[in-house]
Design a protein around this motif. Structure first.
Motif, PDB file in Angstrom:
ATOM      1  N   SER A 265       0.812  -1.220   0.000  1.00  0.00           N
ATOM      2  CA  SER A 265       0.000   0.000   0.000  1.00  0.00           C
ATOM      3  C   SER A 265       0.845   1.268   0.000  1.00  0.00           C
ATOM      4  CB  SER A 265      -0.932   0.007   1.217  1.00  0.00           C
ATOM      5  OG  SER A 265      -0.179  -0.077   2.418  1.00  0.00           O
ATOM      6  N   ASN A 266       2.156   1.154   0.308  1.00  0.00           N
ATOM      7  CA  ASN A 266       3.030   2.330   0.260  1.00  0.00           C
ATOM      8  C   ASN A 266       3.713   2.497  -1.087  1.00  0.00           C
ATOM      9  OD1 ASN A 266       4.812   0.222   0.312  1.00  0.00           O
ATOM     10  ND2 ASN A 266       5.891   0.850   2.172  1.00  0.00           N
ATOM     11  N   GLY A 267       3.374   1.646  -2.073  1.00  0.00           N
ATOM     12  CA  GLY A 267       3.910   1.785  -3.410  1.00  0.00           C
ATOM     13  C   GLY A 267       5.120   0.934  -3.718  1.00  0.00           C
ATOM     14  N   GLU A 268       5.614   0.151  -2.749  1.00  0.00           N
ATOM     15  CA  GLU A 268       6.787  -0.686  -2.997  1.00  0.00           C
ATOM     16  C   GLU A 268       6.376  -1.950  -3.756  1.00  0.00           C
ATOM     17  OE1 GLU A 268       8.584  -1.484   0.733  1.00  0.00           O
ATOM     18  OE2 GLU A 268       9.276   0.570   1.056  1.00  0.00           O
ATOM     19  N   VAL A 269       7.083  -2.237  -4.844  1.00  0.00           N
ATOM     20  CA  VAL A 269       6.770  -3.376  -5.697  1.00  0.00           C
ATOM     21  C   VAL A 269       7.279  -4.661  -5.036  1.00  0.00           C
ATOM     22  CG1 VAL A 269       7.135  -4.439  -7.947  1.00  0.00           C
ATOM     23  CG2 VAL A 269       6.825  -1.961  -7.770  1.00  0.00           C
ATOM     24  N   HIS A 293      11.522   0.043  -5.761  1.00  0.00           N
ATOM     25  CA  HIS A 293      11.150   1.463  -5.783  1.00  0.00           C
ATOM     26  C   HIS A 293      10.929   1.977  -7.205  1.00  0.00           C
ATOM     27  CE1 HIS A 293      12.053   1.708  -1.523  1.00  0.00           C
ATOM     28  NE2 HIS A 293      13.240   1.166  -1.745  1.00  0.00           N
ATOM     29  N   SER A 294      10.821   1.082  -8.181  1.00  0.00           N
ATOM     30  CA  SER A 294      10.721   1.511  -9.575  1.00  0.00           C
ATOM     31  C   SER A 294       9.473   2.338  -9.841  1.00  0.00           C
ATOM     32  CB  SER A 294      10.756   0.288 -10.490  1.00  0.00           C
ATOM     33  OG  SER A 294       9.711  -0.621 -10.145  1.00  0.00           O
ATOM     34  N   LEU A 295       8.319   1.924  -9.297  1.00  0.00           N
ATOM     35  CA  LEU A 295       7.079   2.659  -9.555  1.00  0.00           C
ATOM     36  C   LEU A 295       7.131   4.054  -8.940  1.00  0.00           C
ATOM     37  CD1 LEU A 295       4.234   2.350 -10.816  1.00  0.00           C
ATOM     38  CD2 LEU A 295       3.409   1.732  -8.568  1.00  0.00           C
ATOM     39  N   LEU A 296       7.618   4.154  -7.703  1.00  0.00           N
ATOM     40  CA  LEU A 296       7.699   5.456  -7.034  1.00  0.00           C
ATOM     41  C   LEU A 296       8.683   6.373  -7.751  1.00  0.00           C
ATOM     42  CD1 LEU A 296       7.771   4.215  -3.328  1.00  0.00           C
ATOM     43  CD2 LEU A 296       5.830   5.209  -4.532  1.00  0.00           C
ATOM     44  N   LEU A 306      -0.417   9.499  -7.519  1.00  0.00           N
ATOM     45  CA  LEU A 306      -0.148   8.089  -7.208  1.00  0.00           C
ATOM     46  C   LEU A 306      -0.595   7.748  -5.793  1.00  0.00           C
ATOM     47  CD1 LEU A 306       1.062   5.367  -7.928  1.00  0.00           C
ATOM     48  CD2 LEU A 306       3.285   6.219  -7.170  1.00  0.00           C
ATOM     49  N   GLN A 307      -0.351   8.664  -4.842  1.00  0.00           N
ATOM     50  CA  GLN A 307      -0.780   8.423  -3.467  1.00  0.00           C
ATOM     51  C   GLN A 307      -2.295   8.313  -3.371  1.00  0.00           C
ATOM     52  OE1 GLN A 307       1.166   7.774  -0.914  1.00  0.00           O
ATOM     53  NE2 GLN A 307      -0.553   7.541   0.502  1.00  0.00           N
ATOM     54  N   MET A 309      -4.286   7.237  -5.753  1.00  0.00           N
ATOM     55  CA  MET A 309      -4.658   5.929  -6.300  1.00  0.00           C
ATOM     56  C   MET A 309      -4.437   4.819  -5.284  1.00  0.00           C
ATOM     57  SD  MET A 309      -3.139   6.094 -10.182  1.00  0.00           S
ATOM     58  CE  MET A 309      -3.792   4.466 -10.576  1.00  0.00           C
ATOM     59  N   LEU A 310      -3.286   4.865  -4.583  1.00  0.00           N
ATOM     60  CA  LEU A 310      -2.977   3.836  -3.584  1.00  0.00           C
ATOM     61  C   LEU A 310      -4.007   3.841  -2.455  1.00  0.00           C
ATOM     62  CD1 LEU A 310       0.902   4.304  -3.371  1.00  0.00           C
ATOM     63  CD2 LEU A 310      -0.299   2.365  -4.371  1.00  0.00           C
ATOM     64  N   GLU A 311      -4.403   5.012  -1.998  1.00  0.00           N
ATOM     65  CA  GLU A 311      -5.379   5.100  -0.900  1.00  0.00           C
ATOM     66  C   GLU A 311      -6.756   4.630  -1.348  1.00  0.00           C
ATOM     67  OE1 GLU A 311      -5.259   9.077   0.522  1.00  0.00           O
ATOM     68  OE2 GLU A 311      -3.301   8.852   1.520  1.00  0.00           O
ATOM     69  N   ASN A 312      -7.166   4.998  -2.560  1.00  0.00           N
ATOM     70  CA  ASN A 312      -8.482   4.556  -3.053  1.00  0.00           C
ATOM     71  C   ASN A 312      -8.538   3.041  -3.206  1.00  0.00           C
ATOM     72  OD1 ASN A 312      -9.592   7.123  -3.187  1.00  0.00           O
ATOM     73  ND2 ASN A 312      -8.933   7.470  -5.288  1.00  0.00           N
ATOM     74  N   ALA A 313      -7.453   2.475  -3.712  1.00  0.00           N
ATOM     75  CA  ALA A 313      -7.430   1.022  -3.909  1.00  0.00           C
ATOM     76  C   ALA A 313      -7.351   0.274  -2.588  1.00  0.00           C
ATOM     77  CB  ALA A 313      -6.251   0.636  -4.794  1.00  0.00           C
ATOM     78  N   THR A 314      -6.618   0.833  -1.600  1.00  0.00           N
ATOM     79  CA  THR A 314      -6.397   0.126  -0.329  1.00  0.00           C
ATOM     80  C   THR A 314      -7.583   0.272   0.608  1.00  0.00           C
ATOM     81  OG1 THR A 314      -4.014   0.502  -0.528  1.00  0.00           O
ATOM     82  CG2 THR A 314      -4.858  -0.122   1.645  1.00  0.00           C
ATOM     83  N   TYR A 315      -8.029   1.496   0.836  1.00  0.00           N
ATOM     84  CA  TYR A 315      -9.031   1.751   1.874  1.00  0.00           C
ATOM     85  C   TYR A 315     -10.459   1.803   1.312  1.00  0.00           C
ATOM     86  CZ  TYR A 315      -4.770   2.991   4.331  1.00  0.00           C
ATOM     87  OH  TYR A 315      -3.507   2.963   4.876  1.00  0.00           O
ATOM     88  N   ALA A 316     -10.638   2.396   0.141  1.00  0.00           N
ATOM     89  CA  ALA A 316     -11.976   2.480  -0.449  1.00  0.00           C
ATOM     90  C   ALA A 316     -12.286   1.263  -1.306  1.00  0.00           C
ATOM     91  CB  ALA A 316     -12.103   3.752  -1.297  1.00  0.00           C
TER      92      ALA A 316
END
Length: 535
Positions: A265-269, A293-296, A306-307, A309-316
């Motif tokens: 959820s923090n973006g690490e692949v 760390h390639s995506l970040l 990007l943050q 997107m990560l929050e919507n996918a993880t929490y929502a």
């Protein structure tokens, strides 16, 4: 033995039953023993009273006559009874006789008759002629050893009988438990232990237990075993199908042109397929941290998006999709990508990334065609409206303070079309568009909004002289003669109407009306000149 007690239900249940039986039987035996002892004491006491009653008249005569011989004969007769230890006949004046079976009676044995006073008998003897006159006393001391032996014999027999009965009952219970319960259970256990894992395998019903609880237990076990075997078969089939599907998906994962990856959820692949590495130009021998760390790193310019997107996918738990323009490789190459993120489980996300550069280029080309004048290559009316919308956004954001809108109409263009034809007229329009592009700055905007009508937007011009200079260049450049192949020299002019906008809440239709009115004033004043709108 201890191992048998731990592992054998037969031995353990038998030991428990025997232990409980002996414990309870011992308690009842002890209680019976002491109850028999007390009962026997009462019987002894009653017998002695009976003996005294039989010799009482003789003792009365002996005492009345002070006949020691007679008293002695009576005492000797009493001592012939086994439970009498001593006899004493005496009066206040003298002792007529005192006989003992033994010198001293020792009180040792299993049973203690501590309260000897209950057995000791002393009775007054009255005169044979006067029932109220006491003439002497007679004392009888019981033979405690004999009485104790009698009591022990009777009580022991009763106790042994009770213990024997308890043992017999315990043995019967053990026998019943062993042959009716534990032995069938052990038989079932042994058969179950060696039962093969077969769909047709089942436990046979123990003989004699077909209709009782043990029979029901065997039937339930067989039913459960059948269901379990079917479940295991289904699970094995599913596992085989899963392995087949996993191999298929593995092939798709490895050979797909879509970048597929898992991330935190923090973006690490966490893991990725080869297409992901190709898309972000990651070498095959790259360090794990580089992939991690390639995506970040590649979307560092879009960190906030990007943050989100990560929050919507993880929490929502929403599927998040965004397009990004990135630069990858060496030398840097611009590339459009589409990133899709969705939740998997336990904070792990699944990502899909595709190269959409070609699609974006087509979209941009289509968009450019939609807002571009196909003849002159500058913006058309739709392009002008989009530019006004963009300026409206910039002014509200404080990025732009003011702008001038110039509406230009070519003087004499209709005559050129009528005299030389539309082909020459088109060349005149293209020539004038090129002149405008050379006069204004690259940050300014040019559009053809009608047949021979042009609009110019000049941004951030604070000095009026600079505006007039640009307007003069437009008018003078338009007035210069021009010639094309197989055509005479052509002369046109330009009438320019100018209006200023310095508020973000503008209406572009109103601005065009103002510029059109100023242009009309220029034409009315002799054409080939400009006018600035004054409210």
């Amino acid at each position: 033995m201890l191992n048998l007690l731990r592992t054998s239900i037969v031995v353990r249940s038998s030991a428990i039953v025997l232990g409980i039986t002996l414990f309870i039987g011992g308690i009842f035996a002890a209680f019976t023993y002491y109850w028999e002892a007390n009962t026997e004491q009462e019987l002894v006491k009653n017998r002695m009273h009976t003996l005294l009653s039989t010799v009482e008249s003789t003792v009365s005569i002996a005492c009345y006559l002070f006949d020691a011989n007679l008293a002695k004969e009576v005492a000797q007769g009493l001592l012939k009874n086994e439970d009498v230890a001593s006899v004493k006949i005496y009066s206040e004046q003298q002792t007529l006789t005192e006989l003992h079976k033994n010198k001293r009676v020792q009180d040792h044995g299993l049973l203690r008759l501590g309260d000897k006073s209950k057995l000791f008998i002393q009775r007054p003897i009255y005169s044979p002629f006067n029932p109220k006159e006491a003439v002497c006393q007679i004392e009888l001391l019981p033979d405690l050893a004999f009485i104790r032996g009698q009591i022990n014999n009777k009580a022991s027999v009763t106790t042994y009988l009770l213990l024997l009965q308890a043992l017999i009952m315990a043995g019967a219970v053990v026998f019943v438990v062993m042959f009716l319960i534990t032995r069938p259970i052990k038989t079932i256990s042994d058969r179950l232990h060696h039962l093969p894992p077969d769909a047709n395998a089942s436990l046979p019903l123990p003989a004699g237990n077909e209709r009782d609880e043990i029979g029901q237990l065997v039937r339930d076990v067989n039913t459960l075993f059948s269901k379990l075997f079917n479940l295991l078969e289904d699970e094995r089939e599913l596992r085989i199908q899963h392995q087949i599907g996993e191999k298929k998906f593995q092939a798709i994962f490895e050979n797909s042109e879509t970048g597929i990856f898992l991330l935190k959820s923090n973006g690490e692949v966490i893991s990725s397929n080869p297409a992901y590495s190709r898309l972000f130009a990651i070498r095959l021998d790259a360090e794990p941290t580089q992939i991690k760390h390639s995506l970040l790193n590649n979307l560092s310019d879009y960190a906030l998006r990007l943050q989100g997107m990560l929050e919507n996918a993880t929490y929502a738990e929403q599927i998040a999709s965004e397009d990004f323009l990135i630069e990858v490789g060496a030398p840097k190459q611009k590339k459009w990508i589409n990133l899709v993120l969705s939740a998997v489980e336990n904070g792990v996300l699944q990502g899909l990334v595709n190269d959409i550069t070609e699609r974006k280029q087509i979209e941009e080309s289509v968009t450019q065609l939609a807002v571009t004048d196909h003849l002159t290559g500058i913006a058309n009316r739709l392009g002008f409206e989009k530019a006004m919308a963009r300026i409206h956004f910039e002014m509200h954001g404080g990025l732009l303070g003011s702008f001038y809108l110039l509406m230009i109409d070519l003087d004499g263009f209709k005559e050129v079309n009528d005299q030389f034809g539309h082909d020459v007229g088109d060349k005149v329009l293209c020539h004038f568009s090129q002149l405008l592009s050379k006069i204004v700055r690259k940050s300014d905007f040019i559009a053809r909004v009608g047949g021979d009508e042009f609009i110019v937007i000049l941004k951030d011009i604070d000095q009026l002289d600079k505006l007039k200079s640009i307007a003069d260049k437009i008018v003078s450049s338009a007035a210069q003669s021009m010639s094309f192949e197989n055509a005479d020299t052509i002369h046109i002019g330009a009438s320019v109407g100018i209006t200023l906008c310095s508020t973000p809440d503008f209406d572009h239709n109103e601005l065009m009306s103002q510029a059109d009115e100023a242009m009309y004033q220029a034409k009315k004043s002799g054409k080939n000149q400009y006018r600035i709108y004054a409210a």
